[in-house]
Structure formats: C-alpha cells, structure tokens
Design a protein around this motif. Structure first.
Motif, mmCIF file in Angstrom:
data_model
loop_
_atom_site.group_PDB
_atom_site.id
_atom_site.type_symbol
_atom_site.label_atom_id
_atom_site.label_comp_id
_atom_site.label_asym_id
_atom_site.label_seq_id
_atom_site.Cartn_x
_atom_site.Cartn_y
_atom_site.Cartn_z
ATOM 1 N N ILE A 33 9.529 -0.110 -8.964
ATOM 2 C CA ILE A 33 9.159 0.606 -7.741
ATOM 3 C C ILE A 33 9.994 1.881 -7.677
ATOM 4 C CG2 ILE A 33 9.242 0.520 -5.216
ATOM 5 C CD1 ILE A 33 8.694 -2.499 -5.452
ATOM 6 N N LEU A 34 9.331 3.034 -7.681
ATOM 7 C CA LEU A 34 10.049 4.307 -7.588
ATOM 8 C C LEU A 34 10.365 4.632 -6.136
ATOM 9 C CD1 LEU A 34 7.947 6.321 -10.181
ATOM 10 C CD2 LEU A 34 10.215 5.325 -10.524
ATOM 11 N N ASN A 35 9.482 4.183 -5.254
ATOM 12 C CA ASN A 35 9.730 4.383 -3.834
ATOM 13 C C ASN A 35 8.824 3.460 -3.034
ATOM 14 O OD1 ASN A 35 11.231 5.637 -1.833
ATOM 15 N ND2 ASN A 35 10.697 7.705 -2.516
ATOM 16 N N ARG A 60 0.832 -1.204 0.000
ATOM 17 C CA ARG A 60 0.000 0.000 0.000
ATOM 18 C C ARG A 60 0.866 1.253 0.000
ATOM 19 N NH1 ARG A 60 -3.605 1.877 4.057
ATOM 20 N NH2 ARG A 60 -2.939 0.327 5.593
ATOM 21 N N GLU A 61 0.487 2.214 -0.843
ATOM 22 C CA GLU A 61 1.137 3.531 -0.928
ATOM 23 C C GLU A 61 2.552 3.495 -1.496
ATOM 24 O OE1 GLU A 61 -0.647 6.283 -0.691
ATOM 25 O OE2 GLU A 61 -2.338 4.966 -0.255
ATOM 26 N N PHE A 62 2.963 2.340 -2.039
ATOM 27 C CA PHE A 62 4.210 2.322 -2.804
ATOM 28 C C PHE A 62 4.032 3.187 -4.048
ATOM 29 C CE2 PHE A 62 7.026 -1.460 -1.590
ATOM 30 C CZ PHE A 62 6.587 -1.466 -0.276
ATOM 31 N N VAL A 63 5.104 3.859 -4.460
ATOM 32 C CA VAL A 63 5.058 4.628 -5.698
ATOM 33 C C VAL A 63 5.682 3.773 -6.794
ATOM 34 C CG1 VAL A 63 5.661 6.789 -6.832
ATOM 35 C CG2 VAL A 63 5.419 6.717 -4.353
ATOM 36 N N ILE A 64 4.931 3.521 -7.844
ATOM 37 C CA ILE A 64 5.480 2.671 -8.908
ATOM 38 C C ILE A 64 5.235 3.309 -10.268
ATOM 39 C CG2 ILE A 64 5.003 0.596 -7.527
ATOM 40 C CD1 ILE A 64 2.814 -0.111 -9.550
ATOM 41 N N THR A 65 5.982 2.833 -11.238
ATOM 42 C CA THR A 65 5.717 3.198 -12.626
ATOM 43 C C THR A 65 5.573 1.903 -13.408
ATOM 44 O OG1 THR A 65 6.399 4.623 -14.463
ATOM 45 C CG2 THR A 65 8.154 3.412 -13.356
#
Lengths: 584, 584
Positions: free
Chosen positions: B102-104, B68-73
């Motif tokens: 995963i960006l963050n 949850r709330e991971f930043v991905i592209t």
C-alpha cells in the motif's frame, strides 16, 4: 494578401518570376540613375531596384516619397543582381520594381533599427515595438518560440498532459510576496496571483494525472534585479509513481532534446551529478560553472600559524589555483584584491602565492612562512611552475562564497567561460532545512512538501539539521535553470514536517489545508520540477539579461515604460472594489 | 519507478510477463476463494487476481487491508482471464499478484469515483481532486490537451510564432471590468489583468512579427453565467499583410485540422459565409445553429389586418415552420406559448397555423383570417400538409430574438440538434457601430480598432449607422467560438474613428496612447482573431458547461470552493500595498 513571397525567400531559382513583396524600408541608396531599396521583414531583406532610365516616374517617386521604416508593397520581376551580396541568402537577386505603393508612412524612429542600435535601454523600452523590429530581438523571440515548441514536442511524446491551473488563487497568510487581486463580487476579499502552480500540480497528481506539464506565467512581488521580473515563465512539470532518478532521466532527456533541436548542441553523455556538499566545498556555490576547473582547495589546517594572525584566527582558509598566471603584475593582483574587497563580496584581503616558471615561490606573506610551508600550499592546490595561487580566509560560508566569486572573475578574465560551450549538471542532496538564528527555528530550504532522502528519514527527529532533501537542481554554466524534488505523499510524514517547521496544526491547516485534505484520499508518490524559461532561453541566446528574451518586459521598478503600467485607477473603480488608497 | 506498465496497456501478447503496476483501487470483489481488485490509472483498468488457495496470506491481506481509492503497487505475472471482459482493452488478461504494498491509504471518498457519480456539483467542486479522477473529467482534460497540441502543430507549420504578452498591464479608465493588482513598489498605482492581449498583439504586428499566436489566459470581472469564468483561455492570433479572406482561409484550415485530428470529423468543404443581416433575418441571431433549417419568414406585410389588433400594431411579424408537427396537442402548443412568454424571452403570445395532413388549415386566429389569407402564410413559410407554423409579433429586434429562441427550443424537442454533427460557418459584415439611445452616441460593436469594410468607407461620415465592419465570427452549432477583424492601420482613419466614437483626443490618448503612438512608425495592414478555447473544447466534449473542461474552475460567485479563494488577507499585507478596505 499583400505579398506572394516574404523578404527572405527569393533565390536565383526564382529569376524571371513576377512577385509582390511587402515590408519595411531598411535603407535607400541612390547611386546616380539607380535606386536601391532594402525591404525588410522578419524573414530577411530583399533588394528592390528602380531604374531611372527605364522607369523615370517610378524611380522619382521612390526617391521622393520613401523613408526609413515606411511600410510598402511592391510588384516586380526577380532578376539577377549585377553586384551580389554573399552575406545574405537573398543576395544574388533583386526585384526590378514595376509598381509600388506606400501602405503606411513612418516618422523617423528615435533610434536606428539595426543589429547594434544607437538607442539606450530606456528609449528602447519606451519604443519597444521598434526595438522588437531589430534582428537580435527577432532572433531571440524566434528562439524562445522554438524552445517551447521543442519542450512540448518532447513532453507530448512521453504522454505528458498540458493542463492549465488557475491564475486567481488563494492568498496564503505567509504569501508576503504575493501579488493580490481585490474581488468585486466578494467584497473585502482578495485573490492572489500564483508564485508557482505548486499546490495545484500536486492536486493533479492526487487526481490521477500522472504526467503533467505547463508553460505558465508566475508572479512574485519582490525587489527586482537584472535577472528577475515580476512576471516570469516556468516550464512546470510533475510525475507520479516515480523516484528521483526517474525524474532526472526524464528531464535530462528533455534538456538533451532542446540542446540538440534548438541550440544545435549534441550532449551525448550522462549529466554529472554533484552533491550540494561537494558543490559548496569545491566551487563555493550550489550552481557551479563546470566549464573550467580551478576548484577550491581548503588550506585551513596547513596554513594556520600563530605568526600570521589573519589566517590563525580564521575559521576557514581556502585557495584556488589560476593556471599560467604566475606572471600577473602588481596591478593585476591589486585589481583582484579590490574585486574581492567589494562590499557585495566582502573579503578583508587576498593572499597570493606565485609559483614562478623557474621553480621559485613568491608570496605576499613570505615573511611569515618558510619556502617549505609555501611548497605545501602549492602541492595541495596542485600548482605547477607558472601558476598563481590565490588564498582567502575568514568565516567558512563567506569565504567560500568569496572564493566562488573570485573563481568566476578569473574565469572571465582568462576567457574560460565560453558562451558557446554548455556544461550542464545536476546538483543533488540539498539540505532539507535551514536554521534561522534570528527566529530560532528551521525553515524549509525548498518548500514544506519536499521529501527527505529515504536514508536520512531516521534522523528527522534526532538531528534534523543534517537531513538531506530529495531535491535536485539543473545547473548550466553557473546558472540554475531549474529545480525540484520528490514530494512527501504520506500525511504522517507531512505532519511531522510541519511540526519541525514550527507550524501549529491551525497554521498548517490555514495555509495548506486543501492540499493536506487531498492527501487523505490516496495521494500517489510523486515529484517534479520547474524550469525558468526566461533564464534558459537567455543562455541559448547568449544574452545577460532575461529582458532580451521577453517581448514586453518591466524595468527594475516593475514598470512598463511603454504603456505606463502600473498607473492610477479612478475613484469609481476603487469604490466598486471597496478599497481605498491610504493617504500618506 | 513504481511500475513497469500502466493500467491500460497489458494485452494477451504480454502473457507470462513479470510486471509491476501501480494505481488506485477501483473495486474489490471477493468470490469465495478468489479476490479480484480493479486497479485504475488514467490509462485504464487492469484486474489483479489473488488466489486464496495458492497464496493464502497475500489474499487475506488484500481482503483485509485494501479499500476504495487506496494507492497500491503490485508485482505479479500476466495471465489469461477465465472470464473475459470485452468492454475494456485489458479485459483478456489479469495479474496473478505475487506481492503488493500500500503506497497510501484513503478515507472513503465523499462521492463515488465512477463515470456517473452520486456527488452533487457543490461537493464535486469542493473535492475537485477526486472529481478529476473520474473518467469523464479525465477524457475532457485529455481532449483539451490534444486540442491545444493540434492548434499549435497547425500554426507552427505555418510559421506562426508563439509570443508571450504581459499579464500585468495598464489599467485603462474605461476598463470597468478589469481585475486590478495594486503595486507595492509603485504606491497608489495598479496593474490590470488583460481582458485580452489585443493591444500587445497589434504592437507585435508593428514590431514585424507577421504571424503571432498565443494560447493565453484572459480575465474579466463580470457577473458570471454558466458559460463564463473570471479567467478563461483564448487562442489569440494576428497576421500582417493580409485581407479578410486570407485570415478566414488560414483559420478555416485550423478549424478543419482540429476537427479532423481531435474530433475525428472530416469537413471537406468551404465553410459557408453568412452576413450578419441574413443571420438576423433568417435565424434571429448572429450565431445561427445551421444544423437544421426552420428559418424565419417575415409575414409583416401579409399578416397585417385591422381586425386583428395584435398583428396590425406590430412593427414586425415573423414565422417559423416546424415540419410534421401539425398534430401537436393543445398541451404541446401551450408549452411552447409558455416558453416564449418567459420573461427572458418576453413574447406576449404565440399564434399557430396547423396545415393538417388532410390539407385543411387550422389556426388560433382563424376567426380573423380567411382560409385564403392563411393559405398565403402557409405558402410563404413553405409549409406542407402535416406542418405547423408558429408566428410571433412585436418590435422587430425582440420578435426576431424570440423566434430564434423558439426555433432552438423546437430544434431540441425535434432532436434536430445532434451533438455529434458539426456545422460551422463564418458570420461576416457586422455593423461597425451600435447607437446607444441612452448616451446618444455610437459605440464600437467589436472594438475601436476594427476597420470598416473598404466599400463602406465613404459612408463613414455621411451615414455611420450603416457602415459594415471588416469583422467575422466563427460559429459552430449555435456557439460563437471565435471572432476578429481586420484592424485599422492608418492613423488618420483611426483618428476619424475615435471622433465618431466620441473620444476627445485626450481620452483617446489616455486610453490607447501607446498604440496610437506606435502607429506613427509604420504599422502594416493587419488583422486577426481570438477563439474561446473553453467553449470550443466543450463542444467537442459534448458538455454544456465550460466548467467541465477546466481543471479548477470557479463557481458562479467567482469562488474556488476547494481552496477557498478569494479570501481575506492580513493587515500587514494591506499596509505594504498602501490600501485599506472600506468599512461598510
């Protein structure tokens, strides 16, 4: 409403209309039986006409009662002027006044309310409300209004959100230049006024507001110079999911939009990008004025010679070539030498080389150098017959900086810095860190959230001094109008960065704790920039001081001489705030 | 750029396109061999689809690595969903993911990022950057952005100029609620933060900028309530050469524009104007909620009777009639009695009169009054069979105020206060002065620059208490969203006003000197107003607290719990500012 029209809108098409105008009396001319009053407002000037023969009483009243800067309202009929004034848009008509009344009288203003006033700076600031009536100030403030309007229009069209960030924020231990605000409700504690909304805009990125902007006041308590104010306005912007060139493209678009819509200048080309290194080597300066060439040529290798100690012992020798200046007189050369020897510039002296139109070479140091050697200098600096080469030497940084000043001075003298010509560029690839010899540690050149450029990441531990930042400045005509960077969004890189900058975990936590905390919850890649509104508008207004584009500026001591701020406050207030002034 | 599209824009028309999306992982569902990830940004949610059979590795990574709330592209192809979601605009499509990164990462958020979160207020403010990711907060801040954009659009179209006034201004001796800022360069002196730009906007009028506006932060150091913040935003406006109705027309136009463009509400009628006196007598309140009737009827003359002491000794007796409430139970009536007896409201008791559907009258005081007498009350309050009349008594002001509260409470209970219905009005003709019994003198109800209405000018010396101000408030649904006045532009009237308010010449000079000085040089007639942006946006957002339309608000102790402001500053800073904290 005290008017049907303003003082700038009536034309020959309005002949015969009954109108009411209100405004200030600019001047009164009494030509025998005819009285003319120029009535002024921010839209223009309209001539009021009083005919003594037809309306003797009214005319007599006008002559007797009116004075400069009186506020009046007048009813009358639009008629054609007998003697037209082609210089103003309303110059073909006048108002045949049928009645008027004085809305407010005025004392004689302490200076003239004209394009060029006789008032000195101090007087103008003291009576700023009168200074603001002058045409140039009105033009500047209207320009500023248009500027922000067009910035908003452009950014709104790209889905940027205008979001307000707080003015009462946390004071950080290193925020030495913070203005602080004692809190009454939280005794012994202080807010700070923001030097920029940097951390809040980064939090907005963490919060998912991927395109943010704000035209916002910022505050810095530092000693003031002509282009600094304790409060100044930034166009502050940030974007998520972007890389450097996305940011530059977006804001180059904004720059072109305001150039077109506000300054009427079409810039139909990609702004050049220049690295910091090139800017320093070619212009001696990280905000090069590229309206003219005259770039710097290094002569360190070619000009060293044991016979001439000054050059031989110099770390760096550099030259600029002034086109068509070989006939400069002794006096002119002395002036330039004096210029570079001023303490602010600090050069020890200046060497010249004249490439005369007859092909001969003449230098101030020709007893040390052969004609061939001088010829090499001419060749390297690309001098042609008729040109003048000026050479400075010394430590590298100081000499480059002095050459930059000399170049700009020559640019002024040769009128190569046309204020109506605009040459923007991006300066990129700044160093990430600056080494401070005194404190024996690195400082962030921009701020500690600036990301290194990806190709240099592997050097961060091995050789931090050469790492380039993913930072950029927009420079126009030698003025840095804005700058920013891609930020670090990865917490591990951020920790590494803090370590490099010599922050202990505790210090980093104290100073940036809430931002570091936020980065643990999914910060997107992001970057942005901030533009100095005051400076950019000054450029468009062709004024030297940002004070001329600010309605109520402070003077160089941070004072508003009109309202007398800052000033003492009373004991009761101090007590409520739980502070006292230290007696000296 | 980390994306080709945002998470809210892909539709069935984009089928087959290769796209890249970036955002936050809202949720992950693993249904046997199929994995679905909802990817979120501020534009919407798009479903990512991982097919375990076709891309086993990628699918396994998604299941294993994402949270949850991971930043991905993610890169992939737009395809039609097998099971469509009609509730969201992107619900017909999904992305067949071909690669992602995963960006963050994100730690588990302390509360759910959903429309209705499980996080309490304190936690939400501490992690405001996460709270800001929630749909309702994003909707509110986008609404606020649109609101200011439309305000600017409207005012720009009328030639208003957006002019910035200073934030570091003079602290005035009476500015008890000023936040102050110690000046480092001017030791022992302080700036104040503006409670409003009032004096500066009046100076701009003197300076000839006949239509000014600014959307500007203002500051007031007072004890906070739910709808107050130490910093708040005003839409501040001023015009020259206008009379009251010119101002009202202009800003009624602005209100209609934002209602239409921002709230989608067409208000095709002239806003009613109600005098202060009528508002107080009919609604007990100078900001009446006119979405419903139930106005107050005075019964002082008809209800006094020696037998019933409570009424007989009352200065004032007033009633409201609640339609179709005659069947209220004992319990309901007790609740209302308890409501009016709360200390904030302060009534001693409540009398009721039920007009039963069978035509009979039943009252809590029917042992004192005949049926005929009760019938008079019913008639006066326009009660019909089935209605309930509620009566309060006591001193006039307190009783009117209690009736107002009772009326609003009944409005709530009867659901007469529909948040989707908007009923604006102008309240006009406020008293110019308020008499303070304690200090035995008059105070300006608005501020000392407010002009009396012209018809009352002659009463200024004879009977100042009855003089009406040329002032006006815009009230919407019981909320005062703005107010202002026509100002005094004549220095003689201003002097008279200061005298009435008990200012000595010296005091007036100290406090308003530069404005009084400016008025000597031709001040035009002018007036304006200021709107509370936070409140107005709250109305449109249908939220009770202005905190919900502010990105980073303070709590009720003036603290920002996220950044921990205000906080202590170090000794060095205090010393530089030449102040010290008083030890307690």
């Amino acid at each position: 409403m005290y008017r049907t029209h303003n003082c700038g809108e009536l034309r020959i098409e309005n002949l015969g209309q009954q109108v009411q105008l209100s405004g200030w009396v600019q001047r009164i001319r009494n030509l025998g039986g005819l009285t003319f009053v120029d009535l002024r407002d921010r839209y223009g000037i309209t001539q009021l006409f009083f005919d003594q023969e037809k309306m003797p009483e009214l005319s007599a009243r006008a002559n007797k009662e009116l004075g400069r800067e009186f506020v009046i309202t007048a009813h009358g009929k639009v008629q054609e002027r007998s003697s037209k004034n082609v210089k103003i848009p309303t110059g073909e008509i006048e108002i045949l006044v049928e009645s008027f009344s004085i809305l407010n009288a005025s004392e004689t203003p302490p200076f003239t309310i004209e394009e060029k006033t006789d008032g000195g700076e101090e007087l103008r600031y003291q009576y700023r409300f009168l200074d603001l009536r002058r045409g140039p100030m009105q033009k500047n403030l209207i320009l500023r209004h248009k500027f922000t309007r067009e910035v908003r229009k452009y950014l709104d069209s790209l889905d940027f959100l205008d979001i307000e960030t707080p003015y009462l924020i946390k004071s950080t231990p290193e925020g030495a230049r913070d203005f602080v605000v004692p809190s009454r409700m939280n005794s012994g504690e202080f807010y700070a006024l923001p030097q920029s909304p940097q951390m809040f805009k980064q939090l907005l990125m963490v919060g998912g507001y991927d395109k943010y902007y704000q035209i916002v006041k910022c505050f810095r308590d530092e000693d003031l110079r002509s282009d600094r104010q304790p409060e100044f306005t930034q166009i502050d912007c940030e974007m998520s999911f972007v890389e450097r060139d996305d940011v530059l493209r977006t804001f180059e678009g904004m720059a072109k939009h305001v150039f077109k819509q506000v300054a009427g200048v079409d810039l139909n080309y990609d702004f050049p990008k220049m690295t910091y290194q090139v800017a320093m080597e070619k212009y001696g300066n990280d905000r090069p004025d590229i309206r003219f060439e005259m770039t710097i040529t290094e002569l360190t290798d070619s000009a060293k010679k044991p016979e001439f100690k000054v050059f031989d012992e110099a770390e760096y020798i550099g030259a600029i070539c002034a086109k068509s200046c070989s006939e400069y007189t002794r006096k002119q050369l002395d002036e330039l030498t004096d210029f570079v020897k001023r303490p602010q510039i600090g050069a020890k002296g200046m060497v010249y080389l004249k490439y005369n139109t007859d092909g001969s070479l003449k230098s101030s140091v020709d007893k040390f150098y052969t004609t061939e050697e001088l010829g090499v200098w001419a060749e390297k600096t690309n001098a042609k017959p008729g040109d003048l080469v000026l050479i400075l030497s010394g430590s590298k940084n100081k000499t480059l900086s002095a050459l930059s000043e000399l170049r700009l001075e020559l640019g002024n003298r040769l009128e190569l810095r046309n204020p109506d010509e605009f040459k923007p560029l991006w300066v990129v690839d700044f160093p990430l860190l600056e080494y401070n010899e005194e404190e024996q540690r690195f400082f962030a050149m921009h701020h500690p959230f600036t990301s290194p450029i990806p190709e240099d990441l592997h050097l961060l531990e091995k050789n931090p001094a050469v790492v380039r930042a993913n930072a950029y400045d927009l420079v126009i005509n030698g003025v840095e109008v804005g700058g920013g960077s891609i930020r670090i969004h990865d917490q591990h890189l951020q920790e590494k960065m803090f370590k490099l900058l010599g922050f202990s975990d505790q210090e980093a936590q104290n100073q940036f704790g809430f931002l570091i905390g936020a980065f643990k919850y999914g910060a997107p890649p992001h970057g942005g920039l901030a533009f100095g509104l005051d400076r950019w508008v000054s450029l468009f207004a062709r004024v030297d001081s940002i004070k001329d584009v600010i309605a109520f500026p402070k003077n160089n001591s941070g004072k508003d001489v009109m309202s007398d701020a800052p000033s003492a406050i009373n004991e009761k207030q101090l007590k409520e705030l739980n502070i006292q002034i230290i007696k000296q």
